[in-house]
Design an enzyme around this catalytic site. Structure first.
Site, short mmCIF file in Angstrom:
data_model
loop_
_atom_site.label_atom_id
_atom_site.label_comp_id
_atom_site.label_asym_id
_atom_site.label_seq_id
_atom_site.Cartn_x
_atom_site.Cartn_y
_atom_site.Cartn_z
N ARG A 53 -5.63 -1.25 -18.29
CA ARG A 53 -6.61 -0.44 -19.28
C ARG A 53 -5.65 -0.42 -20.61
O ARG A 53 -4.54 -0.49 -20.51
CB ARG A 53 -6.86 0.96 -18.81
N HIS B 244 -12.55 -7.49 -22.77
CA HIS B 244 -12.75 -7.00 -21.48
C HIS B 244 -13.51 -7.84 -20.33
O HIS B 244 -14.78 -7.60 -20.09
CB HIS B 244 -13.35 -5.67 -21.52
P1 NDP Z 1 -5.70 -1.11 -6.58
O1 NDP Z 1 -5.94 0.32 -6.40
O2 NDP Z 1 -6.31 -1.77 -5.65
O3 NDP Z 1 -4.26 -1.27 -6.96
C1 NDP Z 1 -3.27 -0.47 -7.88
C2 NDP Z 1 -2.02 -0.68 -7.78
O4 NDP Z 1 -1.22 0.07 -8.51
C3 NDP Z 1 -1.35 -0.48 -6.31
O5 NDP Z 1 -0.36 -1.57 -5.90
C4 NDP Z 1 -0.65 0.72 -6.78
O6 NDP Z 1 0.51 1.13 -5.76
C5 NDP Z 1 -0.16 0.67 -8.26
N1 NDP Z 1 0.10 2.00 -8.88
C6 NDP Z 1 -0.77 3.06 -9.11
N2 NDP Z 1 -0.23 3.85 -9.53
C7 NDP Z 1 1.05 3.81 -9.94
C8 NDP Z 1 2.23 4.59 -10.14
N3 NDP Z 1 2.10 5.77 -10.71
N4 NDP Z 1 3.48 3.70 -10.07
C9 NDP Z 1 3.53 2.66 -9.67
N5 NDP Z 1 2.65 1.99 -9.16
C10 NDP Z 1 1.19 2.50 -9.30
O7 NDP Z 1 -6.19 -1.54 -8.19
P2 NDP Z 1 -6.97 -2.90 -8.33
O8 NDP Z 1 -5.82 -3.75 -8.06
O9 NDP Z 1 -8.08 -3.32 -7.45
O10 NDP Z 1 -7.21 -2.75 -9.89
C11 NDP Z 1 -6.13 -2.34 -10.66
C12 NDP Z 1 -6.90 -2.18 -12.23
O11 NDP Z 1 -7.41 -3.26 -12.89
C13 NDP Z 1 -8.21 -1.18 -12.05
O12 NDP Z 1 -7.83 0.22 -11.71
C14 NDP Z 1 -8.80 -1.52 -13.48
O13 NDP Z 1 -8.14 -0.47 -14.33
C15 NDP Z 1 -8.06 -2.88 -13.81
N6 NDP Z 1 -9.29 -3.84 -13.66
C16 NDP Z 1 -9.56 -4.53 -15.09
C17 NDP Z 1 -10.35 -5.52 -15.11
C18 NDP Z 1 -10.70 -6.36 -16.49
O14 NDP Z 1 -11.69 -6.92 -16.39
N7 NDP Z 1 -9.99 -6.19 -17.29
C19 NDP Z 1 -11.49 -5.86 -14.00
C20 NDP Z 1 -10.95 -5.16 -12.87
C21 NDP Z 1 -10.00 -4.07 -12.51
P3 NDP Z 1 0.33 1.28 -4.36
O15 NDP Z 1 -0.13 0.05 -3.72
O16 NDP Z 1 1.87 1.72 -3.88
O17 NDP Z 1 -0.76 2.34 -4.14
C1 OXD Z 2 -13.04 -2.90 -13.70
C2 OXD Z 2 -13.42 -3.55 -14.98
O1 OXD Z 2 -12.47 -1.94 -13.43
O2 OXD Z 2 -14.07 -4.58 -15.36
O3 OXD Z 2 -13.78 -3.47 -12.58
O4 OXD Z 2 -12.54 -3.12 -15.95
#
Ligand code: NDP
Ligand code: OXD
Length: 310
Positions: free
Chosen positions: A225, A273
């Site tokens: 983000r 995005h």
């Molecule tokens: P997940 O919830 O599957 O994974 C999140 C990861 O971040 C986990 O490994 C988690 O750790 C880690 N994490 C969260 N908080 C912390 C912290 N405070 N310290 C360290 N590690 C942390 O999310 P996704 O992989 O599905 O998606 C990630 C993000 O990608 C979404 O939230 C979104 O913002 C972004 N996104 C962007 C898109 C785009 O088109 N630009 C499309 C889709 C998503 P743990 O595994 O230990 O819980």
């Molecule tokens: C998502 C994104 O969170 O597109 O899926 O950013």
């Protein structure tokens, strides 16, 4: 049958209605702002609905993000505790994201910024070739998206590590976890890819302090983000040479305002995005399953932990 509310800025309601109708033929599908009787809405499939919009829906059981991120839902502080929050977890999106991350890792690794500059200057100039196994790629966030990207980058021979809340065991990917290992992780990262969710803990995580913990000349790739990055700090770090370049898909304000310095900075690439777009074709089935479960009084998959906000 109870009704489903749909809201999105970019996704087509027609595609989603048709996609869901394959699995639930008589679905009562209502597109914001044509809500009808709010008490009939039990499931909301939404992206960035203005905060407060759901508060009259007394029978709302579940909110599903029309994406993998859910920060847009937590912007609404009036969602009752009893309402479940869930998200898409779509392997199609993981593949799309990994492609975008790879595109940018490879561009930076293969001296794309330098060769694009030589090309503009019509200079036939050759640099020493880079060594893949010496290039340390770091992924912030090893969840559904980060772990897929990490495995695919590692399969090309890069030296890959990831940082997450809890430790991970992924083949050929070094695991760092928790706040106290962030600095070690950054110290060894030449190309940093952010795939974190936006939460109170990760807001502004890429600031002057953390950018200075990367080796001089590192690169930044952000598809998490916009608010993960303190923009002024990144621009200063690029202009000082601490950071060599950035590829950004997400921004504090979207669309990115025309006056924003990122648009014209020679070392910053702006994407609107699109690294992993939601796709009714691949994800309608999982949403239909969730609707069926919720209407039947059961728990849907891919629920969000309200305390962690991801
Ligand atoms: P997940 O919830 O599957 O994974 C999140 C990861 O971040 C986990 O490994 C988690 O750790 C880690 N994490 C969260 N908080 C912390 C912290 N405070 N310290 C360290 N590690 C942390 O999310 P996704 O992989 O599905 O998606 C990630 C993000 O990608 C979404 O939230 C979104 O913002 C972004 N996104 C962007 C898109 C785009 O088109 N630009 C499309 C889709 C998503 P743990 O595994 O230990 O819980
Ligand atoms: C998502 C994104 O969170 O597109 O899926 O950013």
């Amino acid at each position: 049958m109870p009704a489903v509310l749909f809201h999105s800025k970019n996704d087509s309601p027609e595609d989603w209605e048709a996609g869901l109708a394959k699995f639930i033929p008589n679905l009562d599908f209502r597109v914001w702002p044509d809500v009808g009787d709010p008490s009939e809405i039990e499931f909301a499939l939404i992206w960035a609905l203005p905060p407060g919009s759901l508060k009259q829906m007394d029978n709302l059981q579940c909110i599903c993000s029309l994406g993998q991120g859910v920060d847009h839902i937590f912007n609404d502080t009036e969602i009752p505790e009893k309402t479940k929050i869930m998200r898409l977890v779509d392997p199609w999106m993981a593949q799309a994201m990994s492609e975008w991350i790879l595109l940018n890792v490879l561009r930076f690794h293969r001296q794309g910024i330098e060769y694009e500059q030589f090309e503009r200057e019509k200079k036939w100039h050759v640099l020493p070739p880079p060594e893949t196994s010496d290039c340390k790629v770091g992924i912030l966030g090893l969840g559904e998206l980060g772990s897929d990207a990490a495995k695919k980058i590692a399969s090309l021979g890069f030296d890959v590590a990831g940082w997450s809340k809890s430790p991970k065991d992924i083949k050929n990917v070094k695991s760092f976890s928790g706040d106290n290992q962030l600095e070690y992780f950054l110290n060894r990262t030449d190309i940093l890819c952010c795939l974190l969710p936006l939460t109170p803990e990760t807001d502004g995580i890429l600031s002057s302090k953390t950018l200075s913990q990367l080796p001089r000349g590192a690169y930044i790739i952000n598809a998490g983000r916009g608010r993960h990055i303190v923009d002024e700090d990144l621009l200063k770090a690029i202009d000082s040479g601490q950071i060599s370049g950035a590829a950004l898909d997400v921004f504090h304000e979207e669309p990115l305002p025309e006056v924003h310095p990122y648009w014209t900075h020679p070392k910053v690439r702006v994407w609107p995005h699109v690294s992993a777009q939601s796709n009714a074709g691949s994800a309608a089935k999982q949403v239909a399953d969730a609707i069926t479960k919720v209407f039947g009084g059961k728990e849907p998959d891919n629920l969000i932990n309200r305390k962690n906000q991801y």
